[in-house]
Design a protein around this motif. Sequence first.
Motif, PDB file in Angstrom:
ATOM      1  N   PHE A   1       0.848  -1.200   0.000  1.00 44.12           N
ATOM      2  CA  PHE A   1       0.000   0.000   0.000  1.00 44.12           C
ATOM      3  C   PHE A   1       0.878   1.243   0.000  1.00 44.12           C
ATOM      4  O   PHE A   1       1.627   1.479   0.945  1.00 44.12           O
ATOM      5  CB  PHE A   1      -0.899   0.008   1.238  1.00 44.12           C
ATOM      6  N   TYR A   2       0.800   1.981  -1.048  1.00 50.98           N
ATOM      7  CA  TYR A   2       1.540   3.231  -1.113  1.00 50.98           C
ATOM      8  C   TYR A   2       0.867   4.077  -2.183  1.00 50.98           C
ATOM      9  O   TYR A   2       0.515   3.556  -3.246  1.00 50.98           O
ATOM     10  CB  TYR A   2       3.011   2.959  -1.478  1.00 50.98           C
ATOM     11  N   PRO A   3       0.665   5.361  -1.945  1.00 53.49           N
ATOM     12  CA  PRO A   3      -0.185   6.135  -2.866  1.00 53.49           C
ATOM     13  C   PRO A   3       0.379   6.332  -4.266  1.00 53.49           C
ATOM     14  O   PRO A   3      -0.359   6.751  -5.153  1.00 53.49           O
ATOM     15  CB  PRO A   3      -0.380   7.476  -2.156  1.00 53.49           C
ATOM     16  N   ASP A   4       1.666   6.012  -4.492  1.00 50.27           N
ATOM     17  CA  ASP A   4       2.162   6.158  -5.860  1.00 50.27           C
ATOM     18  C   ASP A   4       1.726   4.986  -6.742  1.00 50.27           C
ATOM     19  O   ASP A   4       1.949   4.982  -7.943  1.00 50.27           O
ATOM     20  CB  ASP A   4       3.694   6.350  -5.894  1.00 50.27           C
ATOM     21  N   THR A   5       1.122   3.980  -6.121  1.00 47.18           N
ATOM     22  CA  THR A   5       0.683   2.791  -6.848  1.00 47.18           C
ATOM     23  C   THR A   5      -0.805   2.585  -6.574  1.00 47.18           C
ATOM     24  O   THR A   5      -1.173   1.967  -5.577  1.00 47.18           O
ATOM     25  CB  THR A   5       1.511   1.573  -6.388  1.00 47.18           C
ATOM     26  N   PRO A   6      -1.652   3.131  -7.451  1.00 46.25           N
ATOM     27  CA  PRO A   6      -3.058   3.271  -7.075  1.00 46.25           C
ATOM     28  C   PRO A   6      -3.823   1.949  -6.957  1.00 46.25           C
ATOM     29  O   PRO A   6      -4.823   1.893  -6.257  1.00 46.25           O
ATOM     30  CB  PRO A   6      -3.642   4.138  -8.202  1.00 46.25           C
ATOM     31  N   LYS A   7      -3.377   0.883  -7.624  1.00 47.87           N
ATOM     32  CA  LYS A   7      -4.142  -0.345  -7.497  1.00 47.87           C
ATOM     33  C   LYS A   7      -3.644  -1.213  -6.342  1.00 47.87           C
ATOM     34  O   LYS A   7      -4.135  -2.320  -6.138  1.00 47.87           O
ATOM     35  CB  LYS A   7      -4.173  -1.114  -8.823  1.00 47.87           C
ATOM     36  N   ASN A   8      -2.686  -0.711  -5.598  1.00 47.86           N
ATOM     37  CA  ASN A   8      -2.147  -1.383  -4.417  1.00 47.86           C
ATOM     38  C   ASN A   8      -1.319  -2.620  -4.741  1.00 47.86           C
ATOM     39  O   ASN A   8      -1.071  -3.452  -3.877  1.00 47.86           O
ATOM     40  CB  ASN A   8      -3.242  -1.726  -3.400  1.00 47.86           C
ATOM     41  N   TRP A   9      -0.963  -2.764  -6.003  1.00 43.67           N
ATOM     42  CA  TRP A   9       0.101  -3.711  -6.323  1.00 43.67           C
ATOM     43  C   TRP A   9       0.825  -3.190  -7.549  1.00 43.67           C
ATOM     44  O   TRP A   9       0.268  -2.434  -8.347  1.00 43.67           O
ATOM     45  CB  TRP A   9      -0.450  -5.121  -6.569  1.00 43.67           C
ATOM     46  N   GLN A  10       2.077  -3.591  -7.667  1.00 39.64           N
ATOM     47  CA  GLN A  10       2.852  -3.287  -8.862  1.00 39.64           C
ATOM     48  C   GLN A  10       2.836  -4.546  -9.712  1.00 39.64           C
ATOM     49  O   GLN A  10       3.129  -5.635  -9.211  1.00 39.64           O
ATOM     50  CB  GLN A  10       4.297  -2.939  -8.481  1.00 39.64           C
ATOM     51  N   THR A  11       2.488  -4.398 -10.990  1.00 35.78           N
ATOM     52  CA  THR A  11       2.553  -5.560 -11.872  1.00 35.78           C
ATOM     53  C   THR A  11       4.006  -5.737 -12.282  1.00 35.78           C
ATOM     54  O   THR A  11       4.618  -4.821 -12.838  1.00 35.78           O
ATOM     55  CB  THR A  11       1.643  -5.377 -13.092  1.00 35.78           C
ATOM     56  N   SER A  12       4.550  -6.910 -11.941  1.00 37.17           N
ATOM     57  CA  SER A  12       5.972  -7.163 -12.112  1.00 37.17           C
ATOM     58  C   SER A  12       6.128  -8.612 -12.555  1.00 37.17           C
ATOM     59  O   SER A  12       5.159  -9.252 -12.972  1.00 37.17           O
ATOM     60  CB  SER A  12       6.672  -6.914 -10.771  1.00 37.17           C
ATOM     61  N   GLN A  13       7.358  -9.105 -12.519  1.00 36.38           N
ATOM     62  CA  GLN A  13       7.573 -10.539 -12.715  1.00 36.38           C
ATOM     63  C   GLN A  13       8.303 -11.043 -11.482  1.00 36.38           C
ATOM     64  O   GLN A  13       9.114 -10.319 -10.891  1.00 36.38           O
ATOM     65  CB  GLN A  13       8.405 -10.795 -13.972  1.00 36.38           C
ATOM     66  N   TYR A  14       8.022 -12.261 -11.069  1.00 29.78           N
ATOM     67  CA  TYR A  14       8.591 -12.757  -9.827  1.00 29.78           C
ATOM     68  C   TYR A  14       9.428 -14.002 -10.073  1.00 29.78           C
ATOM     69  O   TYR A  14      10.640 -13.924 -10.229  1.00 29.78           O
ATOM     70  CB  TYR A  14       7.459 -13.022  -8.842  1.00 29.78           C
ATOM     71  N   ASP A  15       8.751 -15.144 -10.183  1.00 29.12           N
ATOM     72  CA  ASP A  15       9.496 -16.395 -10.319  1.00 29.12           C
ATOM     73  C   ASP A  15       9.847 -16.717 -11.767  1.00 29.12           C
ATOM     74  O   ASP A  15      10.603 -17.632 -12.030  1.00 29.12           O
ATOM     75  CB  ASP A  15       8.700 -17.554  -9.701  1.00 29.12           C
ATOM     76  N   GLU A  16       9.294 -15.963 -12.708  1.00 28.77           N
ATOM     77  CA  GLU A  16       9.559 -16.250 -14.117  1.00 28.77           C
ATOM     78  C   GLU A  16       9.949 -14.977 -14.868  1.00 28.77           C
ATOM     79  O   GLU A  16       9.155 -14.410 -15.609  1.00 28.77           O
ATOM     80  CB  GLU A  16       8.320 -16.880 -14.769  1.00 28.77           C
ATOM     81  N   PRO A  17      11.186 -14.505 -14.680  1.00 33.73           N
ATOM     82  CA  PRO A  17      11.625 -13.318 -15.425  1.00 33.73           C
ATOM     83  C   PRO A  17      11.781 -13.655 -16.908  1.00 33.73           C
ATOM     84  O   PRO A  17      12.020 -14.819 -17.251  1.00 33.73           O
ATOM     85  CB  PRO A  17      12.978 -12.993 -14.800  1.00 33.73           C
ATOM     86  N   ILE A  18      11.654 -12.663 -17.754  1.00 35.95           N
ATOM     87  CA  ILE A  18      11.748 -12.930 -19.194  1.00 35.95           C
ATOM     88  C   ILE A  18      13.184 -13.259 -19.619  1.00 35.95           C
ATOM     89  O   ILE A  18      13.391 -13.996 -20.577  1.00 35.95           O
ATOM     90  CB  ILE A  18      11.173 -11.755 -20.026  1.00 35.95           C
ATOM     91  N   ALA A  19      14.173 -12.744 -18.882  1.00 37.14           N
ATOM     92  CA  ALA A  19      15.577 -13.023 -19.236  1.00 37.14           C
ATOM     93  C   ALA A  19      16.352 -13.375 -17.968  1.00 37.14           C
ATOM     94  O   ALA A  19      16.099 -12.805 -16.912  1.00 37.14           O
ATOM     95  CB  ALA A  19      16.200 -11.809 -19.919  1.00 37.14           C
TER      96      ALA A  19
END
Lengths: 505, 121
Positions: free
Chosen positions: A99-117
């Motif tokens: 939770f942080y106001p710079d990220t309005p949906k309350n999550w950052q869409t990222s990659q975790y266990d499966e990075p592209i490279a």
Amino acid sequence: MTDTIAEAEPLSYEEALERFDPVLGFEVHVELNTVTKMFSSAPNAFGDDPNTNVNPVCLGLPGTLPVVNGTAVESAIRLGLALNCRIAESCRFARKQYFYPDTPKNWQTSQYDEPIAYDGYLDVELDDGEIFRVEIERAHMEEDAGKLTHAGTSGRIQGADYSLVDYNRSGVPLIEIVTKPIVGAGERAPEIARAYVSAVRDIVKGLDISDARMERGNVRCDANVSLMPKGSTEFGTRSETKNVNSMRAVEHAVTYEIRRHAGVLSSGGSIVQETRHWQETSRTTTSGRPKSDADDYRYFPEPDLVPVVTTQDWIERLRAELPEPPAERRRRLRETWGYADKEFRDVVAADLLDEIEETVEKGASPAVARKWWMGEISRLANARDLDPAALGVAPATIIELNSLIEAGRINDKIARQVLEFHVDGEGSPEAIVEARGLEVVSDDGALSAAVEKAMEENPDVVEKVKGGKLKAIGALIGPVMKETKGQADAGKVREIVLEKLGIEG
Amino acid sequence: MSDISRADVEHLAKLAHISMTEHELEKMAGELAVIVDSVKTVADAVSSAAVSGDVPATSHPLPLTNVFREDVVGEVFTAEQSLSNAPDAEDGRFKVPAILDEESEQGPALRGPAAGEGSER
């Protein structure tokens, strides 16, 4: 519980290196220069009015759905290939929740266990030309957050009364590059840190996937530092210095952290695993947030985005289109142009390789191209607070100016003025020379009269020249130039003076 | 029975910003344990002879991959539209309360990518 020492006077750098071996690690975030954002069609642009480059997706409004920017995925694959990584056959996105106001949906869409490279390396060139290999653990796709401005008396987050949020940056495509722990750097650790960030910047610039302007945050670096006692192979506790956003700052931050860790460890204390903040003015770091169980982001696969699957054909097509690696290109250009080491370093530091290369390709000699770009064009740009490239001087203009000089129609000084008139929009050098009547006075009559006048006005100089001090002629050139509005050719003036005095040049 | 403690629930509630009473924490710990046990049936099936071999976890049930968008700008909001649902705004920006960590004595929670939060390793 006994108190452990977490703060102590930093050791000198030399002393720190006598006792410890540094281990480094970097997380570099690269903002892509795609036209639109990572997961929505809002523009990815810098410097616009707040909250005007946003749509419902960037604002995290309920019911909105993300769609992946295909160009950003290709940029990520190309960067992965340039970093000698393996490209995942299949990878997916994940939600990193906080939770942080710079990220309005309350999550950052990222990659975790499966990075592209993953599993790559980057050969980094140090100041003396030595190559140091940095192993890359992974490069993954994610999105940037909005921009917070802290309002209040201090202007900083501490003691702020409230904060203001601009979501223009929310959703801008990012690639995060994570290194493996870098061991064996020794005393060159700070230099390696700078060279690594510089090499990453060169690569993303060369790929044209990012504007790569560190001062705008297009490339941001978090530097991890830990120390091992000499002879040990067990990693110590690391600190993570956030957002060191210039090459110099990276170098200084690593130096400072090595000294600080060494100070704490040498006084029997222990390093707290925490984030640190780089302070540009004092060139130190200050304690940030301790790593704690609050760093539990509850990652899970993003259900609104389907996996990205790469094919061999796709990867090989992108690989074939990769530009020449920046380090190889620099070696090639240095050899072809034949500049002295320092000359070449200066050109690289001034970021003018592209401009000089293009000018040489269009037919200028490397020396002429360097003279203009590093000289007058840089000076004019600097005076106008612009990048040299932004002045809009075309290679053809430089070639035209140079041929005017070589034909003896204008001298260097006039040529520099012509360039400035050109930059101010007065047309081609040829046209400017004509319109302003700047051609060198080769008419012997007019020049001869000007020389005669100068000699009459400076009898003492004439005496010296007669007495054999030929260098004194220099004192006559100024007045002649003044008389001819700078259009006289100095060599010619000298000739005429000697001729008039009957002296053999 | 799975071991979901009251402390686990409290931790999760805190992460998710859900306020819970003592009673709810106790009750939820028991209920979550039952739910986890039910889901565990899947693990039992995998380890039984009925399903052999390596079965990867399914995160996306649809047989769809590579749904991409062209890199072309679409519609955007004006600043007024962006801010139309904001409880408070100033200078074209969303106005939010001063940001302090939940444990305020530890100072601000500098999270998120803007503060350069790296990936978990």
